[in-house]
Design a protein around this motif. Structure first.
Motif, PDB file in Angstrom:
ATOM      1  N   GLY A   1     -65.637  65.669  66.211  1.00  0.00           N
ATOM      2  CA  GLY A   1     -64.833  64.463  66.197  1.00  0.00           C
ATOM      3  C   GLY A   1     -65.392  63.409  65.255  1.00  0.00           C
ATOM      4  O   GLY A   1     -64.644  62.617  64.677  1.00  0.00           O
ATOM      5  N   LEU A   2     -66.699  63.393  65.086  1.00  0.00           N
ATOM      6  CA  LEU A   2     -67.329  62.480  64.132  1.00  0.00           C
ATOM      7  C   LEU A   2     -67.200  62.990  62.701  1.00  0.00           C
ATOM      8  O   LEU A   2     -66.996  62.210  61.767  1.00  0.00           O
ATOM      9  CB  LEU A   2     -68.813  62.303  64.474  1.00  0.00           C
ATOM     10  N   GLN A   3     -67.331  64.292  62.525  1.00  0.00           N
ATOM     11  CA  GLN A   3     -67.400  64.865  61.181  1.00  0.00           C
ATOM     12  C   GLN A   3     -66.044  65.031  60.517  1.00  0.00           C
ATOM     13  O   GLN A   3     -65.862  64.733  59.328  1.00  0.00           O
ATOM     14  CB  GLN A   3     -68.106  66.231  61.227  1.00  0.00           C
ATOM     15  N   ARG A   4     -65.067  65.522  61.259  1.00  0.00           N
ATOM     16  CA  ARG A   4     -63.822  65.942  60.629  1.00  0.00           C
ATOM     17  C   ARG A   4     -63.064  64.805  59.945  1.00  0.00           C
ATOM     18  O   ARG A   4     -62.594  64.971  58.814  1.00  0.00           O
ATOM     19  CB  ARG A   4     -62.930  66.615  61.689  1.00  0.00           C
ATOM     20  N   PRO A   5     -62.916  63.634  60.578  1.00  0.00           N
ATOM     21  CA  PRO A   5     -62.218  62.550  59.865  1.00  0.00           C
ATOM     22  C   PRO A   5     -62.897  62.169  58.557  1.00  0.00           C
ATOM     23  O   PRO A   5     -62.234  61.902  57.553  1.00  0.00           O
ATOM     24  CB  PRO A   5     -62.242  61.398  60.871  1.00  0.00           C
ATOM     25  N   ALA A   6     -64.235  62.132  58.557  1.00  0.00           N
ATOM     26  CA  ALA A   6     -64.962  61.797  57.331  1.00  0.00           C
ATOM     27  C   ALA A   6     -64.739  62.850  56.253  1.00  0.00           C
ATOM     28  O   ALA A   6     -64.559  62.525  55.072  1.00  0.00           O
ATOM     29  CB  ALA A   6     -66.451  61.654  57.631  1.00  0.00           C
ATOM     30  N   LEU A   7     -64.735  64.108  56.641  1.00  0.00           N
ATOM     31  CA  LEU A   7     -64.520  65.179  55.678  1.00  0.00           C
ATOM     32  C   LEU A   7     -63.119  65.122  55.086  1.00  0.00           C
ATOM     33  O   LEU A   7     -62.934  65.229  53.864  1.00  0.00           O
ATOM     34  CB  LEU A   7     -64.749  66.532  56.362  1.00  0.00           C
ATOM     35  N   LEU A  55     -72.567  61.068  53.960  1.00  0.00           N
ATOM     36  CA  LEU A  55     -73.683  61.004  54.900  1.00  0.00           C
ATOM     37  C   LEU A  55     -73.237  61.337  56.317  1.00  0.00           C
ATOM     38  O   LEU A  55     -73.961  61.997  57.077  1.00  0.00           O
ATOM     39  CB  LEU A  55     -74.316  59.610  54.862  1.00  0.00           C
ATOM     40  N   LEU A  56     -72.060  60.888  56.675  1.00  0.00           N
ATOM     41  CA  LEU A  56     -71.541  61.168  58.012  1.00  0.00           C
ATOM     42  C   LEU A  56     -71.278  62.660  58.184  1.00  0.00           C
ATOM     43  O   LEU A  56     -71.614  63.255  59.225  1.00  0.00           O
ATOM     44  CB  LEU A  56     -70.263  60.372  58.239  1.00  0.00           C
ATOM     45  N   VAL A  57     -70.715  63.294  57.176  1.00  0.00           N
ATOM     46  CA  VAL A  57     -70.448  64.739  57.229  1.00  0.00           C
ATOM     47  C   VAL A  57     -71.757  65.516  57.336  1.00  0.00           C
ATOM     48  O   VAL A  57     -71.894  66.437  58.144  1.00  0.00           O
ATOM     49  CB  VAL A  57     -69.651  65.184  55.989  1.00  0.00           C
ATOM     50  N   ARG A  58     -72.735  65.128  56.526  1.00  0.00           N
ATOM     51  CA  ARG A  58     -74.008  65.855  56.514  1.00  0.00           C
ATOM     52  C   ARG A  58     -74.772  65.671  57.820  1.00  0.00           C
ATOM     53  O   ARG A  58     -75.367  66.629  58.356  1.00  0.00           O
ATOM     54  CB  ARG A  58     -74.855  65.394  55.335  1.00  0.00           C
ATOM     55  N   GLY A  59     -74.803  64.455  58.367  1.00  0.00           N
ATOM     56  CA  GLY A  59     -75.491  64.228  59.636  1.00  0.00           C
ATOM     57  C   GLY A  59     -74.885  65.032  60.771  1.00  0.00           C
ATOM     58  O   GLY A  59     -75.602  65.586  61.617  1.00  0.00           O
ATOM     59  N   ALA A  60     -73.554  65.120  60.787  1.00  0.00           N
ATOM     60  CA  ALA A  60     -72.888  65.918  61.816  1.00  0.00           C
ATOM     61  C   ALA A  60     -73.208  67.400  61.661  1.00  0.00           C
ATOM     62  O   ALA A  60     -73.347  68.117  62.659  1.00  0.00           O
ATOM     63  CB  ALA A  60     -71.375  65.690  61.738  1.00  0.00           C
ATOM     64  N   ALA A  81     -65.653  56.600  59.318  1.00  0.00           N
ATOM     65  CA  ALA A  81     -65.343  57.171  58.006  1.00  0.00           C
ATOM     66  C   ALA A  81     -64.757  56.148  57.054  1.00  0.00           C
ATOM     67  O   ALA A  81     -64.824  56.325  55.831  1.00  0.00           O
ATOM     68  CB  ALA A  81     -64.377  58.346  58.161  1.00  0.00           C
ATOM     69  N   ASP A  82     -64.174  55.074  57.583  1.00  0.00           N
ATOM     70  CA  ASP A  82     -63.620  54.013  56.736  1.00  0.00           C
ATOM     71  C   ASP A  82     -64.620  52.897  56.475  1.00  0.00           C
ATOM     72  O   ASP A  82     -64.283  51.906  55.823  1.00  0.00           O
ATOM     73  CB  ASP A  82     -62.361  53.423  57.395  1.00  0.00           C
ATOM     74  N   TYR A  83     -65.872  53.066  56.966  1.00  0.00           N
ATOM     75  CA  TYR A  83     -66.838  51.969  56.849  1.00  0.00           C
ATOM     76  C   TYR A  83     -68.144  52.377  56.174  1.00  0.00           C
ATOM     77  O   TYR A  83     -68.793  51.542  55.540  1.00  0.00           O
ATOM     78  CB  TYR A  83     -67.136  51.406  58.240  1.00  0.00           C
ATOM     79  N   ILE A  84     -68.576  53.636  56.328  1.00  0.00           N
ATOM     80  CA  ILE A  84     -69.848  54.068  55.743  1.00  0.00           C
ATOM     81  C   ILE A  84     -69.606  55.217  54.768  1.00  0.00           C
ATOM     82  O   ILE A  84     -68.485  55.708  54.638  1.00  0.00           O
ATOM     83  CB  ILE A  84     -70.852  54.498  56.838  1.00  0.00           C
ATOM     84  N   ASP A  85     -70.670  55.622  54.085  1.00  0.00           N
ATOM     85  CA  ASP A  85     -70.602  56.733  53.142  1.00  0.00           C
ATOM     86  C   ASP A  85     -70.143  57.998  53.881  1.00  0.00           C
ATOM     87  O   ASP A  85     -70.821  58.472  54.793  1.00  0.00           O
ATOM     88  CB  ASP A  85     -71.988  56.958  52.526  1.00  0.00           C
TER      89      ASP A  85
END
Length: 432
Positions: free
Chosen positions: A129-135, A87-92, A80-84
């Motif tokens: 775990g992948l989605q929540r930090p990015a959100l 996009l990470l939220v949507r992919g998850a 979440a600190d490196y990519i958009d």
């Protein structure tokens, strides 16, 4: 006139929804997908209980969810600190929809596989775990800094709405329809959430973002360790949820209070209290002793859970759950204010991963704790009220051990965050 002023003082602030297009889309996506997910959240433990009739087997769902979160929260935070972040939220979200499809297919089988329910719980937790930090790292970028308290309240309101209406609906569906229809409803909600997330503009990472690595994760951990008030918020929540989260016992508690038709009410009752607390949350923006409020509210959560365990009446049980839910929401609002007003943006994703561990490991481990205690001579009610007592005792002990959390004053929080962001931007510019 004074009465009108008092109402405005306590009323929920809707400014972020009015002023931020992207936050409106994220808010809508979160409400809709949470609405469907809360239905499955009720259905999976119900299905396990129906297949096994064993509270420990229901509690093991928490173990399956805990293991991947312990790893993926750190991975998700670093990404979440490196990519958009969008996009990470949507992919998850796409991955979560696929898992829901697996649950639907399994429910259509003449003999549904128990192991597949645990696998689905494992995968859902890993993706979360992948989605929540990015959100959580994305949302502060969508609103003005001074709107963060109102934004945190609105996000909480959306989750409460989903829980309040999704969980009772789950009970109604489970009492009247096959499991496949319940999972199908959840699957349909992903169409709406994915559409909304597609319309959100890109949320690129901060300048000179740290590449995901073990070193970048350690950097986040070191920062958290350097901030006693942050560590305090994590420990208080873990304590409260580990000892005071009896959700694994709800299917068995429902059997004593009215059967499957009241199961959704038990899950939804805390959301009623949370909703009331959120609608009157305008006062939170004028309170600066955030750490003290986190501790007080956590203690009241434990008091409410004690009442749940001692109650023999459905309505008293629901009242105690609602009281506990209101206390938990107050604690949550002040924890989120501390996090979002003070943590530098270039570390926000990694710290969001640590935060996720704090508010997920407690409940998940608490499910196992309550399931194990319920198998002893304490039974289901005893496992609940004893857990509530331990929650209160643990909160008092943490207050004594964490004086910096008790004394924390949020007046200077945003100024400290701005200074850290400016320092990082200057260093990034010097490196480029």
């Amino acid at each position: 006139m004074p009465l009108v002023t008092d109402r405005k003082r306590f009323a929920l602030d809707l400014t972020p929804l009015r002023t931020s297009r992207d936050f409106r889309f994220v808010f809508t996506a979160g409400v809709v997908t949470s609405f469907g997910s809360f239905i499955s959240y009720v259905t999976i433990p119900y299905q396990v209980a129906k297949l096994t009739d064993d509270p420990l087997m229901v509690g093991l769902i928490g173990v399956c969810e805990l293991a991947p979160i312990l790893i993926m929260a750190f991975v998700g935070g670093a990404l979440a600190d490196y990519i958009d972040r969008r996009l990470l939220v949507r992919g998850a979200e796409v991955a979560l929809a696929a898992i829901c499809g697996i649950l639907l297919i399994n429910s259509l089988s003449d003999e549904p596989h128990l192991w597949l329910l645990y696998v689905a719980a494992f995968l859902t937790a890993a993706v979360a775990g992948l989605q929540r930090p990015a959100l959580e790292a994305m949302v502060p970028r969508l609103v003005k800094p001074e709107q963060l308290p109102a934004t945190m309240s609105l996000q909480s309101l959306g989750a409460q709405f989903a829980q309040l209406f999704g969980m009772p609906l789950a009970g109604i569906l489970l009492a009247n329809f096959d499991l496949a229809w319940v999972y199908a409803f959840d699957l349909l909600t992903f169409a709406v959430s994915l559409t909304c997330l597609t319309l959100v503009k890109a949320v690129p990472p901060p300048p000179a973002a740290d590449r995901p690595s073990l070193s970048s994760v350690v950097t986040g951990l070191r920062y958290a360790k350097s901030r006693p008030e942050l560590l305090g918020t994590y420990l208080v929540d873990i304590n409260a949820m580990f000892f005071g989260m009896p959700s694994a016992l709800y299917p068995f508690l429902a059997n004593k209070l009215g059967g499957p038709s009241v199961l959704g009410l038990l899950y939804a009752a805390p959301a009623v209290g949370s909703l009331i607390a959120t609608l009157g949350s305008g006062w939170t923006g004028r309170v600066h002793r955030h750490g003290l409020m986190v501790l007080i509210a956590a203690g009241f959560w434990g008091v409410g859970i004690v009442g749940v365990g001692l109650s023999t009446s459905l309505w008293l049980t629901l009242f105690c759950l609602a009281f506990a839910g209101a206390a938990d929401m107050i604690s949550g609002i002040f924890r989120m204010i501390i996090w979002n007003q003070t943590i530098p943006d270039h570390l926000r994703g990694r710290l969001a991963g640590i935060e996720m561990l704090s508010y997920t490991t407690g409940p998940l481990a608490g499910q196992l704790r309550s399931g194990l205690m319920a198998r002893t001579s304490l039974g289901v009610p005893g496992a609940i009220w004893v857990g509530g007592v331990l929650c209160v005792a643990g909160t008092v002990a943490l207050a004594a051990a964490l004086p910096k959390l008790v004394r924390y004053d949020g007046k200077n929080g945003m100024a400290l965050k701005k200074a850290a962001d400016d320092e990082w931007a200057a260093a990034a510019a010097a490196r480029s």
